[in-house]
Design a protein around this motif. Structure first.
Motif, short mmCIF file in Angstrom:
data_model
loop_
_atom_site.label_atom_id
_atom_site.label_comp_id
_atom_site.label_asym_id
_atom_site.label_seq_id
_atom_site.Cartn_x
_atom_site.Cartn_y
_atom_site.Cartn_z
N ASP A 141 12.98 35.54 21.79
CA ASP A 141 12.21 34.64 20.93
C ASP A 141 10.75 34.53 21.34
N GLY A 142 10.32 35.33 22.30
CA GLY A 142 8.93 35.30 22.75
C GLY A 142 8.65 34.36 23.89
N SER A 143 9.65 33.59 24.30
CA SER A 143 9.48 32.68 25.43
C SER A 143 9.49 33.47 26.74
N GLU A 144 9.05 32.83 27.81
CA GLU A 144 9.05 33.48 29.12
C GLU A 144 10.47 33.53 29.66
N PHE A 145 10.93 34.71 30.01
CA PHE A 145 12.28 34.87 30.54
C PHE A 145 12.27 34.60 32.03
N TYR A 146 13.14 33.67 32.46
CA TYR A 146 13.21 33.36 33.89
C TYR A 146 14.30 34.21 34.53
#
Length: 332
Positions: A141-146
């Motif tokens: 979704d374009g969020s930062e993957f942790y």
């Protein structure tokens, strides 16, 4: 066991993109592979080679690869395996092919990511300083993957809430690894050997990254170089997400604890009590995943089967770690 301090630098020479190889493992996901190859087509700079290891796909993967040979902009090497060897076997073969090509740098990735156009340049910026590097990823979704970049070594499990922020240095030391973006120098591969195909799936990349961190200073850098292209059902816990799993994953998650145990034994770091606690915590985590992510109770039998079969591996007196590689003249 006394161990020499890891190296902190790799090479004084500037990074040359042509010395790098991207090694991709795929299985029956030609649509995702197409997106990845399209992103490689747009890269600037490009690697010297792209190696595609096909785990005996039954879809149109071969045709997709052939369609990109004249458009990807670099040499494309295709290896179709006779059987599905899992991600572990695929990455082991991909690493072997890239190594035999004489690659100085090997960038591993699954087929469900795409590469940022300047991704190789961003990784190469750190290559003169480190030999085991992990970049950052955007999620679907374009969020930062942790990603859990550190493990609690005595327990053999990831530290779920290791700090996610970076300071002005732009990197953090890690003692783990992820084949979805591992960028590793051939010198380290020579010393620790190929990824272990016996894992089939799960814990293989963590173990390989841990082995690398014993030979060199491994780092995750504050550079977004990949984006995941496949949506996975998740439980949003705020600080982090927990992904859905499968019965096969549940089995190998527990079975492969035995392979980690054997690696620990071979290197003299195995503590049966602490490692047992790590195994128990892993079991509980998978129960939570079943209940809160997949919202079902069926599947626990696969956890018990994994423990049972792992016991056989742990008792195997003939078990040996992957052997170091004999360095040879570059093939390029």
């Amino acid at each position: 066991m006394t161990m020499a301090a890891p190296e902190t630098t790799s090479t004084a020479v500037p990074f040359e993109p042509g010395t790098a190889t991207i090694a991709v493992v795929t299985f029956n996901r030609s649509g995702l592979l197409t997106r990845l190859l399209e992103s490689i087509e747009k890269m600037d700079p490009k690697p010297g080679h792209v190696v595609i290891v096909d785990n005996a796909s039954t879809d149109d993967t071969t045709a997709v690869v052939d369609s990109f040979r004249d458009r990807v902009g670099t040499e494309l090497v295709y290896r179709r395996l006779e059987t599905n060897t899992g991600g572990s076997g695929g990455f082991s073969e991909g690493m072997r092919v890239a190594y035999d090509l004489g690659s100085d740098w090997i960038w591993l990735m699954d087929d469900d990511v795409e590469v940022m156009p300047d991704g190789l340049a961003k990784m190469g910026k750190w290559a003169p300083r480190f030999k085991s590097i992990q970049g950052r990823r955007y999620d679907f979704d374009g969020s930062e993957f942790y990603w859990q970049y550190r493990i609690a070594e005595p327990l053999g499990i990831p530290i779920p809430f290791a700090p996610s922020g970076f300071d002005s240095t732009g990197f953090k030391e890690m003692n783990s690894g992820c084949f979805e973006g591992m960028f590793i120098h051939r010198d380290i591969v020579t010393q620790i050997g190929l990824p272990d195909p016996r894992f089939f799936i799960y814990w293989d990349d963590q173990t390989y990254g841990w082995l690398a961190s014993r030979k060199t200073t491994s780092v995750i850098v504050d550079e977004f170089v990949l984006r995941r292209t496949r949506e996975i059902k998740q439980w949003d816990m705020g600080i982090r997400h927990m992904n859905a799993s499968s019965d096969a994953y549940r089995y190998y998650i527990m079975r492969n604890r035995a392979h980690i145990k054997q690696y620990y034994r071979s290197l003299g770091v195995y503590n049966p009590v602490l490692f047992g606690i790590g195994t128990s915590l892993t079991f509980v985590k998978e129960l939570i995943r079943l209940l809160f992510v997949e919202r079902k109770v069926r599947g626990t039998s696969n956890l018990f089967r994994g423990l049972r079969d792992g016991g056989k591996i742990a008792r195997d007196a003939s078990w040996r770690p992957m052997a170091p590689l004999a360095e040879s003249a570059p093939g390029r």
